[in-house]
Design an enzyme around this catalytic site. Structure first.
Site, PDB file in Angstrom:
ATOM      1  N   GLU A 161      -2.379   8.929  -0.967  1.00 47.12           N
ATOM      2  CA  GLU A 161      -3.468   7.976  -0.546  1.00 47.12           C
ATOM      3  C   GLU A 161      -4.741   8.646  -0.392  1.00 47.12           C
ATOM      4  O   GLU A 161      -5.782   8.048  -0.679  1.00 47.12           O
ATOM      5  CB  GLU A 161      -3.105   7.482   1.027  1.00 47.12           C
ATOM      6  CG  GLU A 161      -4.179   6.881   1.717  1.00 47.12           C
ATOM      7  CD  GLU A 161      -3.528   6.195   3.131  1.00 47.12           C
ATOM      8  OE1 GLU A 161      -2.649   6.788   3.659  1.00 47.12           O
ATOM      9  OE2 GLU A 161      -4.033   5.140   3.417  1.00 47.12           O
ATOM     10  N   ASP A 214      -5.493  -2.653  -3.107  1.00 45.72           N
ATOM     11  CA  ASP A 214      -4.757  -1.863  -3.655  1.00 45.72           C
ATOM     12  C   ASP A 214      -4.095  -2.522  -4.699  1.00 45.72           C
ATOM     13  O   ASP A 214      -4.092  -1.959  -6.072  1.00 45.72           O
ATOM     14  CB  ASP A 214      -3.346  -1.342  -2.658  1.00 45.72           C
ATOM     15  CG  ASP A 214      -4.188  -0.583  -1.494  1.00 45.72           C
ATOM     16  OD1 ASP A 214      -4.986  -1.319  -0.788  1.00 45.72           O
ATOM     17  OD2 ASP A 214      -3.624   0.448  -1.013  1.00 45.72           O
ATOM     18  N   ASP A 217       0.801  -1.127  -0.217  1.00 42.48           N
ATOM     19  CA  ASP A 217       0.032  -0.035  -0.035  1.00 42.48           C
ATOM     20  C   ASP A 217       0.721   1.234  -0.011  1.00 42.48           C
ATOM     21  O   ASP A 217       0.731   2.078  -0.753  1.00 42.48           O
ATOM     22  CB  ASP A 217      -0.880   0.060   1.073  1.00 42.48           C
ATOM     23  CG  ASP A 217      -0.141  -0.258   2.674  1.00 42.48           C
ATOM     24  OD1 ASP A 217       0.946  -0.511   2.745  1.00 42.48           O
ATOM     25  OD2 ASP A 217      -0.750   0.229   3.621  1.00 42.48           O
ATOM     26  N   ASP A 229       4.390   2.520   9.270  1.00 41.93           N
ATOM     27  CA  ASP A 229       4.511   0.992  10.145  1.00 41.93           C
ATOM     28  C   ASP A 229       3.448   0.297   9.352  1.00 41.93           C
ATOM     29  O   ASP A 229       2.295  -0.102   9.929  1.00 41.93           O
ATOM     30  CB  ASP A 229       4.202   1.225  11.444  1.00 41.93           C
ATOM     31  CG  ASP A 229       2.875   1.903  11.771  1.00 41.93           C
ATOM     32  OD1 ASP A 229       2.116   2.405  10.913  1.00 41.93           O
ATOM     33  OD2 ASP A 229       2.823   2.177  13.102  1.00 41.93           O
ATOM     34  N   GLU A 230       3.392   0.088   8.044  1.00 44.50           N
ATOM     35  CA  GLU A 230       2.558  -0.580   7.304  1.00 44.50           C
ATOM     36  C   GLU A 230       3.028  -1.673   6.204  1.00 44.50           C
ATOM     37  O   GLU A 230       3.451  -2.542   6.292  1.00 44.50           O
ATOM     38  CB  GLU A 230       1.202   0.234   6.670  1.00 44.50           C
ATOM     39  CG  GLU A 230       0.040  -0.658   6.579  1.00 44.50           C
ATOM     40  CD  GLU A 230      -1.386   0.176   6.625  1.00 44.50           C
ATOM     41  OE1 GLU A 230      -1.321   1.449   7.205  1.00 44.50           O
ATOM     42  OE2 GLU A 230      -2.265  -0.515   6.532  1.00 44.50           O
ATOM     43  N   TRP A 289     -11.222  -6.354  -2.446  1.00 43.68           N
ATOM     44  CA  TRP A 289      -9.994  -6.362  -1.973  1.00 43.68           C
ATOM     45  C   TRP A 289      -9.568  -8.076  -2.330  1.00 43.68           C
ATOM     46  O   TRP A 289      -8.535  -8.303  -3.075  1.00 43.68           O
ATOM     47  CB  TRP A 289      -9.753  -6.333  -0.379  1.00 43.68           C
ATOM     48  CG  TRP A 289      -9.317  -4.893   0.178  1.00 43.68           C
ATOM     49  CD1 TRP A 289      -7.984  -4.692   0.441  1.00 43.68           C
ATOM     50  CD2 TRP A 289     -10.033  -3.734  -0.206  1.00 43.68           C
ATOM     51  NE1 TRP A 289      -8.138  -3.136   0.583  1.00 43.68           N
ATOM     52  CE2 TRP A 289      -9.218  -2.550   0.318  1.00 43.68           C
ATOM     53  CE3 TRP A 289     -11.246  -3.293  -0.743  1.00 43.68           C
ATOM     54  CZ2 TRP A 289      -9.503  -1.244   0.295  1.00 43.68           C
ATOM     55  CZ3 TRP A 289     -11.685  -1.964  -0.853  1.00 43.68           C
ATOM     56  CH2 TRP A 289     -10.802  -0.972  -0.329  1.00 43.68           C
TER      57      TRP A 289
END
Ligand code: BGC
Length: 887
Positions: free
Chosen positions: A745, A472, A459, A464-465, A535
């Site tokens: 985003e 996506d 993404d 912190d991802e 998704w």
């Protein structure tokens, strides 16, 4: 002259590590037009001179020059093979043999004698330090050696060295996969690096995705609590016999100068702890300790072959800034993913501290808040030994700016460079037009891809991802596949999607799935970690997209059970085709959401059913492509049934679509869910919904990608262009005007008043809205494939001319060769425009050129156009064409 260019193996010019015969393709070069291949011959040899041919197809009468699969060829492990091809064409010409393309065969997991080894103790489960491992192996007689190949992998991340030299170009190996099911090994040719006598082989190992602290929930040890390394060296002698050396308990290990390294937080490195010659034969190993063999499943080892992460580019600083707050900041002028390399001089113990970030705040100061807990920090301690050149090894940052918090002496921009890391893929798309903002948008989309194709499609690359969010990746897949050769990249990730699917066929929100494991205390994910509409549909849409773009049935075949399982999951959770399941993201971050909410206004049941129908339709088509007639019929019937339910549920008897949102109308139109009688009303309402926002979109992840398509495919091309070219908030070009170098985003990542969206979730490098790239190539340039002859074997060229552009030129490098569309528009008379369209059609393909029915043809290059389906069409063979017409 007929020649062959670009022989590819699994779509790559060279493959390192492949366990079965790769898919072969080639492009054709000729000085003639209308060239079609009539036959091919392929040879496979153990040497580049083709004196050891192990397979010869003989002459095969066939027009295929891509996706050639050869069955029944048994590959010996760990050796080079070479492929060459020759062809004949419909003009009676014969080519010479092509240049050879080479591959190194892999070593299937069950043939590994080496063991996983570690020098980390079991008590170090909370440590993210680096370790070193080494050993020597002897080559007795160089004249006897045909090749030395190594296969290597790690639980964690590794860098491999032989005789003091780094092996290969790969970084962050072995990448990130569903490690317990699927661990990739990389393959390198060491032949030129080894010498007679003793040779040193060594690895530097770090925590990485395997063991480090990951996800916004900040938990560690998702896959294990001890890093380990494994490698198998295979020396093949001229007589064909093989000797194997590998990791075992005889290896030595020690701690490395990497005191800490993690994906989000950066690296801490103490150069005073470097061990001279640690990766060379001459090394004092007195203080090294014995490595331990650790448990590891070798059955999950698979060859990676291609598309490894590499340092692809290096950017120089654009400016050295001192912020109002007095911070010294280097601006690289481009938001990117990678790391900073620097050169520094100082005394032993002097420090360098760098913080990486994406944007300056409204006052022009360092802005770290949107990184959330990710530190993106480098701490380097100097050894004091003259000029020290360094970059980190087991981390990456998303940044445009670097705050130099600590540096010995004067800070000079020349000592820094930004190294761009991403998965290696051939570039396939080029786009330029007369509107500079649109060109910048294309640039930003491309950099969104570069920044987020770091082994898995993520993404975002900074906070912190950095997770493989399926939605996506689904939204952006087609755009990405115009821009770069994504087949191997996505095929790898889709395998993990399958491995991480639930027993019932549910598809995790992120792949590789770490959210289902340790995130049940998260407010959002406690509601569900898998199977959200749009998704989870990545399970079907992505393999189908690869099939369209490359015509390759291998990935479709590989994913078929996964695709089917996802459809069956929806079916199992549906009543009257209306399905729902726990947490749905809906039209994520749409602007019609309630104040402060991420969830757009389009109802979930509509989104769920719309995607259910779409995925079922695509799955039925996949079944047909693979020759599975029974599934084709079953799922075509299911699709018709879902469409029927959708129409009953969401359309009133007079044709009003129940959900009055832009996204609901876009999905209904694009997924063909509108009863014919109501199509005009639906499109009119969509245009009305646009007008209500002064021509702006208010759509989120679900509606945005298809917005311009829904308009231009329904006779509203000028509205599509107007929407695309809006440059006030909210719009694609609003961000461009605000100086973005990647895609944001949020439409309002930085609001018109200069304030920012909440730092909770505000990435400036999120490719999702970059999905408009597909429209630039497929609609504006009009380069599309025919799904009956996918992979651009039959090309559809139907440019959507508009937007007051005076010219547009796009190139797509298909496997067959370059497809080019170049249109120029000159205003003529009152409303009439004069269009010149130049088209390049690669050899061994045909293209149907589709012009508006009302156009007045002026020049046709002797091609006869005819009126078909209310359009003006002509089908042409390979060559370059110039058409001119009035509109
Ligand atoms: C990610 C998105 C993702 C979403 C799920 C976010 O945190 O950054 O891009 O798809 O969560 O809704």
């Amino acid at each position: 002259m007929l020649t062959i260019q670009n022989v590819t193996l699994n779509y790559a010019p060279e493959l390192h590590g492949v366990e079965s015969m790769p898919v072969v393709g080639w492009a054709i070069n000729s000085d003639r037009k209308n060239v079609e291949q009539t036959s091919w011959q392929l040879q496979l040899s153990r040497d580049a001179a083709f004196s050891q041919i192990v397979f010869d197809s003989g002459k095969v009468a066939d027009d295929r020059s891509q996706n050639i699969t050869l069955s029944g060829i048994e590959l010996a492990p760990s050796v080079w093979y070479f492929v060459r091809v020759k062809i004949s064409d419909n003009h009676g010409q014969q080519s010479d043999w092509s240049e050879a393309a080479g591959f190194i065969s892999g070593l299937p997991g069950d043939q590994w004698q080496a063991e996983f080894i570690s020098v980390e103790g079991p008590e170090e489960k909370d440590s993210s330090k680096g370790t070193l491992l080494r050993n020597t192996f002897a080559i007795e007689d160089a004249a006897e050696v045909a090749s030395v190949i190594v296969h290597a992998s790690a639980l964690g991340l590794y860098k491999l060295y032989v005789n003091g030299q780094k092996v290969g170009q790969d970084e962050l190996a072995p990448g990130w996969t569903s490690y317990h099911h699927h661990l990739l090994y990389q393959t390198y040719d060491l032949t030129a690096l080894v010498t007679v006598g003793d040779n040193a082989i060594a690895a530097s190992v770090g925590a990485g995705w395997y063991k480090g602290d990951m996800s916004f929930n900040r938990k560690r040890n998702y896959y294990g609590d001890r890093t380990a390394f494994i490698c198998q060296i295979v020396v093949t002698l001229r007589d064909g016999s093989q000797r194997r050396y590998g990791t075992d308990a005889s290896w030595l290990g020690t701690d490395s100068p990497v005191l800490f390294s993690e994906i989000y937080d950066g690296e801490v490195y103490d150069a005073r702890r470097e061990i001279p010659g640690w990766h060379s034969v001459d090394c004092d190993t007195a203080r090294w300790r014995q490595a331990e063999v650790v448990a590891g499943n070798k059955g999950v080892l698979h060859a990676q072959g291609a598309s490894t992460v590499q340092a692809i580019d290096t950017l120089a600083p654009q400016a050295l800034i001192v912020t109002p707050r007095g911070e010294t900041v280097i601006d690289f002028g481009q938001n990117l993913t990678g790391w900073v390399a620097f050169r520094v001089r100082g005394r032993a113990g002097d420090k360098v501290t760098l913080r990486h970030f994406e944007v300056l705040d409204a006052e022009g100061n360092v802005y770290l808040d949107n990184l959330r807990t990710a530190k993106q920090r480098i701490d380097y301690t100097l050894s004091g030994a003259g000029e020290e050149a360094w970059h980190p090894s087991f981390t990456f940052q998303g940044f445009r700016y670097v705050h130099v918090e600590c540096w010995p002496g004067e800070i000079n921009a020349e000592n820094f460079s930004a190294v761009v890391l991403h998965s290696q893929m051939a570039s396939t798309g080029e786009f330029a037009c007369s509107n500079p903002s649109l060109n910048q948008l294309h640039h930003n989309i491309l950099w969104g891809l570069k920044g987020n194709f770091v082994d898995v499609p993520t993404d975002c690359p900074q906070r912190d991802e950095r997770l493989g969010w399926t939605g996506d990746a689904q939204i952006f897949c087609r755009t990405a596949s115009y821009l770069m050769q994504t087949r191997n990249f996505f095929a790898k990730w889709l395998r993990d999607l399958h491995y991480d699917q639930t027993a019932e066929g549910g598809v995790p929100h992120v792949v590789p799935d770490i959210l289902s494991k340790k995130c049940d205390d998260n407010w959002l994910l406690s509601q569900g970690t898998h199977s959200a509409a749009a998704w989870a549909d990545a399970a079907v849409i992505n393999p189908w997209t690869l099939y369209l773009m490359y015509g390759d049935k291998e990935v479709l075949r590989q994913q078929y059970p996964s695709m089917k399982a996802w459809i069956e999951f929806m079916r199992a959770h549906a009543v009257d085709n209306k399905w729902s399941y726990k947490l749905q993201f809906g039209d994520w971050v749409a602007l019609d959401a309630k104040e402060g909410s991420y969830f757009g206004a389009t109802p979930n049941d509509l989104t769920c059913m719309a995607y259910y129908s779409w995925s079922t339709l695509l799955f039925a088509k996949a079944a047909k492509a693979l020759g599975n007639q029974a599934d084709y019929e079953t799922y075509s019937a299911l699709h018709r049934d879902i469409v029927d339910s959708f129409q009953r549920e969401f359309f009133t008897p007079t044709g009003r679509l129940a959900a009055r949102t832009q996204t609901a109308h876009i999905l209904a139109l694009y997924f063909n869910l509108v009863p014919d009688a109501f199509r005009a009303r639906t499109i009119d309402t969509l245009v009305e919904l646009l007008a209500e926002h002064d021509g702006h979109l208010v759509t989120g992840f679900v509606g945005t990608p298809y917005f311009c398509h829904a308009l231009s495919e329904n006779g509203r091309a000028s509205e599509a262009w107007q929407l695309l070219l809006k440059d006030d908030f909210p719009s694609w070009l609003y961000q461009v005007k605000a100086g973005a170098t990647t895609i944001w985003e949020h439409w309002d990542g930085i609001k018109p008043d200069g304030t920012m969206w909440s730092p909770d979730m505000n990435s400036f490098n999120h490719y999702a809205y970059g999905a408009i790239g597909e429209w630039l190539y497929r609609a504006a340039a009009g380069i599309d494939t025919d799904e009956e002859q996918p992979g651009f074997k039959h090309i559809r060229i139907k440019p959507v001319i508009g937007g007051d552009l005076t010219w547009l030129k796009a190139r797509y490098r298909s496997g067959y060769g370059d497809i080019v569309v170049h249109w120029q528009v000159e205003p003529g008379g009152d409303t009439q425009r004069h269009v010149e369209l130049r088209v390049t059609v690669p050899h061994n393909t045909r293209a149907t050129v589709i012009l508006p029915a009302e156009c007045q043809l002026m020049a046709t290059d002797n091609i006869a156009f005819s009126a078909i389906n209310n359009e003006c069409q002509a089908t042409v063979g390979s060559g370059e064409y110039r058409f001119a017409y009035r509109l």
